[in-house]
Scaffold this motif. Structure first.
Motif: not given
Length: 469
Positions: A120-134
């Motif tokens: 959650e912290d990474i997403i809030h800090g990096y602010k990606p538009e999308s994610a790809v998860v293994e």
């Protein structure tokens, strides 16, 4: 302004390689930045990826690494290289399932919670538009779903592993070889009932497992809408298979068959000129049995015996063997070389291959890949058009041994001895594959069929297309 994409993966190479391949491709696109979130063990691979990008003329800063807390997936499961190998058939398959439930979510509640908070912290800090998860990184998927971040899931495995149990008429139970079984395809009539039994036991064990129930409670406490599913119909999945590389399956619309998802590999000569000179000498067999597979002195003697059969019959062939000798294994190898001075220059043992395995497989002199049946090893050899000899040791490695024989691109080299190896059986498999034009032609034909599927390029195109929609 740069588009930002977050990739989340477990750190084991067998699971992370497709993510690294996709990261490389995305980082070569204009105005795209990629963040990779994983455990400590993967950090050095990301640094290597940054160096590859720089060597290819791209900015290494296009890829960044973000550390996840705690243990890696396999360490958390508790699997070890010594107690995991198993044989074939009903009893051995059922014994192998002791780890099956914990594979889904092996971490303690505190470890899982720490991962959720960090992501959650990474997403809030990096602010990606999308994610790809293994595929096996459950925490990454759970956070993206809760935060309503556009999510894709990527897997290194075949389409059968992904959607085998979602086939019409329950054919996933009886049509395809059960994982860990080592059964052939098409399934012999005599194996239908045992196959259904093995698959049913796997499903029941997982459904009734206290580990699975606990993981579901953990996930629902984080997100009340969390669903206990392996394949979510609302999400796009990237799979490295193609219809030509797997058993006949009905593929759902949300599963994209991309073809082998492999990283861009610099030629061997660019990375290791001395190894390139050695490969240029003669037709070569690459032996790469995976970083998690351990062979003791007894097993090494059997492998060596098979190699001796080959080298005696083919004086123009040489062997490149990735092996980290430990203890009496080194002594066994030294004795082999001393007693066979005529082959000293024909066997090259490396503890670690500096070039990417794919780059070696693409060398014009590679005539066969000997591997343990890992998904990445399978797809890399397929994309290079090289015949296989598979020495499976556990779980889906038996599937890939069966698949190689069904496709006609190689042989299972330890039918009678798996998870071990016998000199005679292995040696005969080497002689058959090396001496057969049929295997070479079929392997090249399948590699050609993969060209219409562009692997990491196709996956990257799909991710970026949704950002522009």
């Amino acid at each position: 302004m740069a588009r930002r994409i977050l990739l989340i993966t477990n750190c084991e190479y067998g699971q992370a390689n497709v993510v690294l391949a996709l990261a490389y491709e995305l980082a070569t696109r204009p105005n795209v930045r990629v963040a990779i979130a994983s455990f400590k063990a993967l950090e050095k691979r990301v640094v290597h990826l940054q160096m590859q990008l720089k060597d290819a003329g791209y900015a290494s800063s296009n890829v960044s690494f973000h550390l996840l807390p705690g243990r890696g997936h396999i360490e958390a499961v508790g699997m070890t290289r010594l107690d995991t190998p198993h044989g074939t058939g009903v009893r051995e398959a059922l014994h192998s399932f002791r780890y099956a439930a914990s594979m889904l979510l092996p971490w303690t509640e505190s470890e899982y919670t720490a991962q959720l908070r960090t992501i959650e912290d990474i997403i809030h800090g990096y602010k990606p538009e999308s994610a790809v998860v293994e595929w096996f990184h459950r925490a990454g998927q759970d956070v993206c779903k809760k935060l309503h971040l556009k999510l894709f899931v990527i897997t290194p495995n075949s389409s059968k592993d992904l959607v085998g149990f979602r086939q019409p008429w329950g054919s996933g139970l009886w049509k395809y070889p059960a994982i860990s079984s080592g059964y052939a395809y098409p399934l012999p009539v005599s194996k239908l009932a045992p196959n259904v039994f093995i698959n049913s036991k796997l499903i029941i064990n997982c459904l009734l497992s206290p580990i699975v129930r606990k993981s579901d409670r953990m996930r629902r406490s984080y997100n009340r809408n969390a669903r206990p599913v392996l394949v979510d119909p609302r999400i796009q999945y990237f799979c490295p298979s193609t219809p030509s590389l797997d058993f006949p399956l009905v593929i759902p619309k949300n599963v994209m068959l991309c073809g082998p998802i492999v990283i861009q590999a610099h030629p061997v000569r660019m990375v290791d000129p001395q190894l390139a000179d050695w490969l240029d000498q003669a037709p070569t067999i690459l032996v790469n049995l995976g970083s998690h597979v351990t062979f003791d002195s007894s097993a090494i003697k059997q492998l060596v015996g098979g190699f001796r059969m080959l080298l005696r019959n083919h004086p123009n062939i040489q062997i490149l063997w990735k092996l980290r000798p430990e203890g009496d294994v080194q002594q066994t190898l030294d004795e082999w070389v001393e007693k066979n001075a005529d082959i000293q220059n024909r066997v090259h043992i490396e503890q670690w291959l500096q070039p990417e395995p794919l780059a070696i497989l693409q060398h014009r002199n590679i005539i066969c890949s000997v591997h343990h049946g890992g998904a990445n090893s399978f797809f890399e050899a397929v994309s290079a058009g090289v015949p296989h000899i598979v020495l499976p040791v556990w779980y889906d490695t038996y599937d890939y041994a069966t698949r190689v024989e069904w496709l006609g691109i190689g042989l299972w080299g330890s039918h009678q001895s798996a998870p071990k190896v016998s000199t005679l059986e292995f040696g005969q498999a080497l002689l058959q594959v090396v001496g057969s034009k049929r295997f070479r032609d079929k392997a090249r034909s399948l590699a050609q069929s993969c060209l219409q599927y562009t692997g990491r390029v196709q996956a990257a195109d799909e991710v970026l297309k949704t950002l522009c929609a």
